[in-house]
Design an enzyme around this catalytic site. Structure first.
Site, PDB file in Angstrom:
ATOM      1  N   TYR A 132      53.769  -1.175  14.296  1.00  0.00           N
ATOM      2  CA  TYR A 132      52.762  -0.557  15.167  1.00  0.00           C
ATOM      3  C   TYR A 132      52.543  -1.394  16.426  1.00  0.00           C
ATOM      4  O   TYR A 132      52.598  -0.874  17.545  1.00  0.00           O
ATOM      5  CB  TYR A 132      51.462  -0.401  14.397  1.00  0.00           C
ATOM      6  CG  TYR A 132      50.384   0.363  15.131  1.00  0.00           C
ATOM      7  CD1 TYR A 132      50.534   1.710  15.446  1.00  0.00           C
ATOM      8  CD2 TYR A 132      49.198  -0.269  15.497  1.00  0.00           C
ATOM      9  CE1 TYR A 132      49.535   2.417  16.106  1.00  0.00           C
ATOM     10  CE2 TYR A 132      48.192   0.431  16.158  1.00  0.00           C
ATOM     11  CZ  TYR A 132      48.364   1.770  16.461  1.00  0.00           C
ATOM     12  OH  TYR A 132      47.372   2.451  17.123  1.00  0.00           O
ATOM     13  N   VAL A 144      56.421  14.946  17.277  1.00  0.00           N
ATOM     14  CA  VAL A 144      56.840  14.470  18.604  1.00  0.00           C
ATOM     15  C   VAL A 144      58.133  13.676  18.553  1.00  0.00           C
ATOM     16  O   VAL A 144      58.707  13.376  19.610  1.00  0.00           O
ATOM     17  CB  VAL A 144      55.738  13.624  19.277  1.00  0.00           C
ATOM     18  CG1 VAL A 144      54.519  14.471  19.587  1.00  0.00           C
ATOM     19  CG2 VAL A 144      55.391  12.397  18.445  1.00  0.00           C
ATOM     20  N   GLY A 152      44.056  14.918  14.828  1.00  0.00           N
ATOM     21  CA  GLY A 152      43.597  13.633  14.312  1.00  0.00           C
ATOM     22  C   GLY A 152      42.137  13.393  14.620  1.00  0.00           C
ATOM     23  O   GLY A 152      41.444  14.243  15.195  1.00  0.00           O
TER      24      GLY A 152
END
Length: 332
Positions: free
Chosen positions: A146, A60, A13
């Protein structure tokens, strides 16, 4: 720190790739783990031939075991465009992905750096935000996947530290910018730069007077490395630039630095978009001896130059206009 084996989840990223570079420069063996959902292989392509660098494509959300002394856990979509596209996946990554990182650290006795976010403060009633502020978050809003996902990740980290003795470092990362930002992530800086370079209108949401603080990526990485190695359990810790800027000022600076003729247009402010966001970094200054060094104009110029190189690709190679149009600019 002495040479170590370091895992960076989300290492392909924007921030992760810069961190991988920094760790290699310091002599560490680096394992970059990324599923390339929002990370990009081109961010680490120049590292693939390095003798101390490995890349593993892995999500993950699935368990993993790794031999490592340090784990930087950055894996998670971090911009509204990406995390709102699949909110269930975002929550899973924040919670399940973090639990897998904690289990991996517990298994081998590694120290774990958790990339949390300023979004845990929501639309803050306290300004600037200090680490002891509990936040003002809408738990069922469009950003909740989020915001609340990261709040839960922090709770998990503290629980593992308390119950199992895992060494954790929780960093609440504020708006960060620099080369390798995703062209269509919908964030303030990337939106404005892409639009300015293309001569398109710069879209300001609300009246443009809402504020953010912008930290250049090299400064953020410096803070992350120092925090990982700090002999302190002072966690969480704000990492960001305390110099507050209005969105309108950022638009004007990017327009001037890119020599763009773009005009600005106003759009309605998105739901739950915070009107002010600025970190109190006193804790980082005291315990890490750290403060941002890169001025806004210098950092923006480097970022604009990087975007200009990428946007010079053949027509259609970076066709982000449709996705950018109408998307709010926010995020880390």
């Amino acid at each position: 720190m002495a040479s170590k084996r370091v895992l960076v989840t989300g290492g392909a990223g924007f921030i992760g790739s810069h961190l991988c570079e920094r760790l290699l420069d310091e002599g560490h063996d680096v394992l970059c783990m990324d599923n390339l959902f929002t990370g990009q292989r081109r961010n680490i392509e120049h590292l693939l031939g390095h003798e101390r660098f490995e890349f593993e494509r892995h999500d993950v959300n699935e368990p993993f075991v790794v031999e490592a002394d340090r784990i930087f856990h950055l894996a998670c979509p971090a911009s509204p465009v990406h995390y709102q596209r699949n909110p269930v996946r975002t929550v899973r990554t924040c919670v399940q992905g973090t639990m897998h990182a904690l289990e991996a650290a517990r298994e081998v006795g590694a120290r774990l750096f958790i990339a949390s976010t300023s979004e845990v403060y929501g639309d803050p009633a306290v300004h600037p935000q200090t680490e002891d502020y509990w936040g003002h978050v809408n738990p069922i809003g469009v950003r909740a996947c989020y915001d609340e996902g990261k709040r839960c990740a922090e709770a998990l980290a503290i629980s593992y530290a308390t119950q199992y003795g895992v060494q954790v470092r929780i960093a609440r990362i504020f708006n960060t910018y620099g080369p390798r930002m995703h062209e269509n992530d919908g964030r303030v800086v990337s939106n404005f730069i892409v639009q300015a370079l293309r001569g398109e209108p710069l879209t300001l949401y609300g009246d443009g007077r809402q504020t953010r603080s912008f930290c250049y990526v090299d400064d953020l990485v410096e803070a992350a490395v120092r925090f990982m190695e700090a002999d302190t359990d002072a966690t969480p810790m704000n990492l960001g630039n305390p110099q507050e800027s209005t969105i309108e000022r950022i638009a004007r600076a990017i327009k001037d630095l890119s020599n763009s003729r773009s005009e600005t247009v106003l759009r309605p402010l998105p739901q739950d978009d915070p009107t002010r966001r600025c970190p109190d970094i006193s804790r980082a200054g005291e315990l890490l001896g750290w403060e941002p060094k890169t001025g806004l104009e210098e950092g923006l110029l480097r970022t604009i130059e990087d975007f200009a190189r990428r946007l010079s690709l053949p027509e259609g190679a970076l066709d982000t206009h449709d996705e950018l149009e109408g998307m709010p600019h926010a995020g880390v």
